[in-house]
Design an enzyme around this catalytic site. Sequence first.
Site, PDB file in Angstrom:
ATOM      1  N   THR A 132      13.089  13.056 -12.840  1.00 53.55           N
ATOM      2  CA  THR A 132      13.106  12.445 -14.362  1.00 53.55           C
ATOM      3  C   THR A 132      12.328  13.553 -15.112  1.00 53.55           C
ATOM      4  O   THR A 132      12.727  13.715 -16.380  1.00 53.55           O
ATOM      5  CB  THR A 132      12.652  11.116 -14.265  1.00 53.55           C
ATOM      6  OG1 THR A 132      13.433  10.198 -13.338  1.00 53.55           O
ATOM      7  CG2 THR A 132      12.722  10.515 -15.696  1.00 53.55           C
ATOM      8  N   CYS A 133      11.114  13.824 -14.685  1.00 59.04           N
ATOM      9  CA  CYS A 133      10.328  14.819 -15.731  1.00 59.04           C
ATOM     10  C   CYS A 133      11.169  15.872 -15.945  1.00 59.04           C
ATOM     11  O   CYS A 133      11.010  16.625 -17.062  1.00 59.04           O
ATOM     12  CB  CYS A 133       8.933  15.014 -14.962  1.00 59.04           C
ATOM     13  SG  CYS A 133       7.938  13.584 -14.561  1.00 59.04           S
ATOM     14  N   THR A 134      11.554  16.345 -14.778  1.00 62.43           N
ATOM     15  CA  THR A 134      12.374  17.511 -15.061  1.00 62.43           C
ATOM     16  C   THR A 134      13.547  17.539 -15.929  1.00 62.43           C
ATOM     17  O   THR A 134      13.562  18.370 -17.107  1.00 62.43           O
ATOM     18  CB  THR A 134      12.837  18.387 -13.586  1.00 62.43           C
ATOM     19  OG1 THR A 134      11.786  18.547 -13.061  1.00 62.43           O
ATOM     20  CG2 THR A 134      13.652  19.651 -13.916  1.00 62.43           C
TER      21      THR A 134
END
Length: 154
Positions: free
Chosen positions: A47-49
């Site tokens: 999700t961060c990526t």
Amino acid sequence: MAVAVGATAPDFTLQDQHGRTVRLSDFRGPDGRPVVLVFYPHAFSGTCTGELQELRDRADAFAERGAQLLGCSADSVYAQRAFAESEGIEFPLLADFWPHGGAARAYGVLDEERGRAVRGTFVIDTAGVVRWSVVNPVHEARDTDAYLKALAEL
């Protein structure tokens, strides 16, 4: 509890992915820039990526509004550098590594049990005041359009 809208944004001094010192207070004042401060749990996580790729892809929209994007996680400078290089991210990714999570803690977005930030975003004006914020659970991506709308309202 996250820093409230209308409150003064806690200042910090952190290193970016290149080892350069970044101080929030350097963006304040008549020659300053609004800041979009994006806390994320971990470099290289799914999700961060995705969120940071979207910010990368829309960096021009933030620049057009005169804003400075700052990503921040409890990862080390070295992890931030590898992540930025892997994903082609040019805006600063700040290492909130030591004291571990100190900036995230000051903003009220540190998951103390897991030692990582939750998904907190703060739009900070040139007076150093938080003008907009959102905090999402770790598994829930944020809406980049909401950041741009908040900047337009400054």
